[in-house]
Design a protein around this motif. Structure first.
Motif, PDB file in Angstrom:
ATOM      1  N   PHE A 135     -19.257  35.540  26.479  1.00  0.00           N
ATOM      2  CA  PHE A 135     -18.095  36.025  25.733  1.00  0.00           C
ATOM      3  C   PHE A 135     -17.971  37.546  25.806  1.00  0.00           C
ATOM      4  N   LEU A 136     -19.090  38.251  25.686  1.00  0.00           N
ATOM      5  CA  LEU A 136     -19.057  39.714  25.684  1.00  0.00           C
ATOM      6  C   LEU A 136     -19.435  40.301  27.048  1.00  0.00           C
ATOM      7  N   SER A 137     -19.078  39.599  28.102  1.00  0.00           N
ATOM      8  CA  SER A 137     -19.217  40.179  29.431  1.00  0.00           C
ATOM      9  C   SER A 137     -18.210  41.322  29.561  1.00  0.00           C
ATOM     10  N   GLU A 138     -18.300  42.090  30.627  1.00  0.00           N
ATOM     11  CA  GLU A 138     -17.376  43.211  30.807  1.00  0.00           C
ATOM     12  C   GLU A 138     -15.928  42.731  30.822  1.00  0.00           C
ATOM     13  N   GLN A 139     -15.680  41.634  31.530  1.00  0.00           N
ATOM     14  CA  GLN A 139     -14.319  41.107  31.573  1.00  0.00           C
ATOM     15  C   GLN A 139     -13.907  40.533  30.227  1.00  0.00           C
ATOM     16  N   GLY A 140     -14.869  39.940  29.512  1.00  0.00           N
ATOM     17  CA  GLY A 140     -14.563  39.387  28.196  1.00  0.00           C
ATOM     18  C   GLY A 140     -14.154  40.465  27.214  1.00  0.00           C
ATOM     19  N   ILE A 141     -14.873  41.585  27.223  1.00  0.00           N
ATOM     20  CA  ILE A 141     -14.527  42.706  26.340  1.00  0.00           C
ATOM     21  C   ILE A 141     -13.168  43.282  26.729  1.00  0.00           C
ATOM     22  N   LYS A 142     -12.934  43.362  28.025  1.00  0.00           N
ATOM     23  CA  LYS A 142     -11.664  43.902  28.508  1.00  0.00           C
ATOM     24  C   LYS A 142     -10.498  43.035  28.054  1.00  0.00           C
ATOM     25  N   ASP A 143     -10.668  41.718  28.180  1.00  0.00           N
ATOM     26  CA  ASP A 143      -9.608  40.803  27.747  1.00  0.00           C
ATOM     27  C   ASP A 143      -9.385  40.891  26.241  1.00  0.00           C
ATOM     28  N   LEU A 144     -10.476  41.035  25.502  1.00  0.00           N
ATOM     29  CA  LEU A 144     -10.381  41.148  24.043  1.00  0.00           C
ATOM     30  C   LEU A 144      -9.549  42.367  23.648  1.00  0.00           C
ATOM     31  N   LEU A 145      -9.806  43.485  24.307  1.00  0.00           N
ATOM     32  CA  LEU A 145      -9.077  44.715  24.007  1.00  0.00           C
ATOM     33  C   LEU A 145      -7.624  44.640  24.474  1.00  0.00           C
ATOM     34  N   LEU A 146      -7.413  44.057  25.648  1.00  0.00           N
ATOM     35  CA  LEU A 146      -6.046  43.937  26.155  1.00  0.00           C
ATOM     36  C   LEU A 146      -5.197  43.049  25.253  1.00  0.00           C
ATOM     37  N   ASN A 147      -5.794  41.979  24.755  1.00  0.00           N
ATOM     38  CA  ASN A 147      -5.043  41.073  23.877  1.00  0.00           C
ATOM     39  C   ASN A 147      -4.617  41.772  22.591  1.00  0.00           C
ATOM     40  N   ALA A 148      -5.443  42.710  22.128  1.00  0.00           N
ATOM     41  CA  ALA A 148      -5.148  43.382  20.861  1.00  0.00           C
ATOM     42  C   ALA A 148      -4.250  44.594  21.016  1.00  0.00           C
ATOM     43  N   THR A 149      -4.215  45.171  22.203  1.00  0.00           N
ATOM     44  CA  THR A 149      -3.568  46.463  22.407  1.00  0.00           C
ATOM     45  C   THR A 149      -2.108  46.489  21.969  1.00  0.00           C
ATOM     46  N   ILE A 150      -1.329  45.529  22.434  1.00  0.00           N
ATOM     47  CA  ILE A 150       0.107  45.536  22.149  1.00  0.00           C
ATOM     48  C   ILE A 150       0.362  45.337  20.661  1.00  0.00           C
ATOM     49  N   LEU A 151      -0.371  44.412  20.044  1.00  0.00           N
ATOM     50  CA  LEU A 151      -0.205  44.167  18.614  1.00  0.00           C
ATOM     51  C   LEU A 151      -0.630  45.384  17.801  1.00  0.00           C
ATOM     52  N   VAL A 152      -1.686  46.078  18.232  1.00  0.00           N
ATOM     53  CA  VAL A 152      -2.132  47.291  17.533  1.00  0.00           C
ATOM     54  C   VAL A 152      -1.036  48.347  17.542  1.00  0.00           C
ATOM     55  N   LEU A 153      -0.379  48.520  18.683  1.00  0.00           N
ATOM     56  CA  LEU A 153       0.685  49.514  18.788  1.00  0.00           C
ATOM     57  C   LEU A 153       1.835  49.210  17.832  1.00  0.00           C
ATOM     58  N   VAL A 154       2.307  47.964  17.863  1.00  0.00           N
ATOM     59  CA  VAL A 154       3.445  47.605  17.017  1.00  0.00           C
ATOM     60  C   VAL A 154       3.037  47.628  15.549  1.00  0.00           C
ATOM     61  N   ALA A 155       1.807  47.211  15.244  1.00  0.00           N
ATOM     62  CA  ALA A 155       1.334  47.217  13.856  1.00  0.00           C
ATOM     63  C   ALA A 155       1.220  48.638  13.318  1.00  0.00           C
ATOM     64  N   THR A 156       0.894  49.602  14.178  1.00  0.00           N
ATOM     65  CA  THR A 156       0.828  51.001  13.757  1.00  0.00           C
ATOM     66  C   THR A 156       2.191  51.475  13.283  1.00  0.00           C
ATOM     67  N   GLY A 157       3.234  51.165  14.058  1.00  0.00           N
ATOM     68  CA  GLY A 157       4.586  51.544  13.638  1.00  0.00           C
ATOM     69  C   GLY A 157       5.036  50.791  12.403  1.00  0.00           C
TER      70      GLY A 157
END
Length: 346
Positions: free
Chosen positions: A52-74
């Motif tokens: 789960f916490l392989s390099e690609q797993g961490i990358k996917d975890l962050l990518l999945n959250a990125t867009i929602l984090v941006l909109v949630a900030t606004g």
């Protein structure tokens, strides 16, 4: 006989200030609790699935959250002012398609991003004008704007679809690239998040958003430009929704007329779960980002543990209800604590 006037007792600190500090401490503890829940959830998942916490797993975890984090900030900025923006999902969708169409015609990636942000600013500005100058309830304005934008998007896009094959390779590579396990998109979201938090804490206009959300009438009497601050909050929210649209395009490379549908409810859930009080005046963008990270991670954790993803919506709804219940309990306890302090101070 000379009479000496009794020395007046030092004035008790204003209740609103004491209440603000108390609420601030409570919600910082709540943010820490959300972070702890997230870390425990990740730890349990890693124990059950070592990949789960392989390099690609961490990358996917962050990518999945990125867009929602941006909109949630606004969205957090708007909710702090005791308002809401339900048009962010529609703004994201139409901005993503506009950027994709521009890139499809041979445009540059930077200009495409700026175009998406400009579209978001336009819709955010319109929302802010209707709410602040028109004095129309935010829920009504943004709900109506959500349908208006979605209608424009459906007519404009029609049955067309933009895919990764229609986009420049450099733009696609940027959406999937990064520094090791940390994507470029996540770094952009982090910069926006830190800058917004700094603005709220260090600038008087940022702190005035909290005063506006706590008591709009008192803020107006104190000389705070209520309409201008509301307009700024909505404009920034729209700009970040537009930026999120461009990042959505880079992340998925696939945009159609349904892009962003239902996203506004997920954003509101992330903000409220993250400790931003829906009645305004309390919370932080860091809490909203943690709420976004928690909600998106649930969608990755359940499949990794072999649990059906159909439970994601039910869990998100439960977290939202718990957050609202916690807000209510906190409000009652803060009010009770202030009454006791006032009684002790006379």
């Amino acid at each position: 006989m000379t009479m000496t006037a009794p020395t007046p007792a030092p004035p008790a600190e204003a209740s609103p200030e004491r209440g603000a500090r108390l609420v601030d401490r409570v919600f910082k503890m709540r943010e820490l609790a959300i972070l702890l829940v997230f870390l425990v959830m990740i730890g349990v998942t890693q124990a059950g699935n070592s990949e789960f916490l392989s390099e690609q797993g961490i990358k996917d975890l962050l990518l999945n959250a990125t867009i929602l984090v941006l909109v949630a900030t606004g969205q957090a900025l708007v909710v702090i002012t005791r308002n809401v923006d339900l048009s962010v999902g529609s703004t994201l969708g139409i901005s993503a398609f506009a950027a994709g169409l521009y890139l499809q015609d041979g445009g540059s990636g930077l200009v495409a991003v700026l175009l998406a942000v400009a579209i978001g600013i336009g819709f955010g500005l319109l929302n802010g004008l209707l709410v602040s100058l028109g004095q129309v309830p935010a829920l009504v304005v943004t709900l109506g704007m959500m349908y208006v934008i979605r209608g424009i998007d459906s007519i404009w896009v029609g049955s067309r679809q933009i895919t990764a094959a229609d986009l420049p390779d450099g733009f696609n590579d940027f959406g999937s690239g990064g520094l090791g396990a940390v994507p470029w998109l996540a770094l952009i979201a982090l910069v926006v998040l830190v800058a917004t938090a700094y603005y709220l804490k260090q600038f008087s206009s940022g702190r005035e958003l909290y005063a506006l959300g706590s008591n709009p009438e008192a803020a107006r009497l104190a000389g705070i430009p209520v309409r201008r601050r509301t307009l700024v909050a909505y404009t920034v929210c729209g700009a970040l929704a537009g930026l999120a649209g461009a990042m959505y395009l880079a992340r998925f490379g696939n945009v159609d007329s349904a892009t962003g549908t239902g996203y506004e409810l997920t954003v509101v859930s992330a903000v409220v779960v993250g400790g931003v009080v829906f009645t305004g005046g309390s919370g932080s963008v860091y809490g909203a980002a943690l709420g976004a990270l928690l909600l998106t991670s649930i969608g990755s954790v359940l499949p990794a543990l072999g649990v059906s993803s159909v439970w994601v919506l039910a869990i998100n709804g439960t977290l939202l209800l718990l957050a609202i219940a916690v807000d209510r309990v906190v409000a009652l306890r803060v009010a009770s604590a202030l009454k006791k302090r006032n009684a002790r101070n006379g």
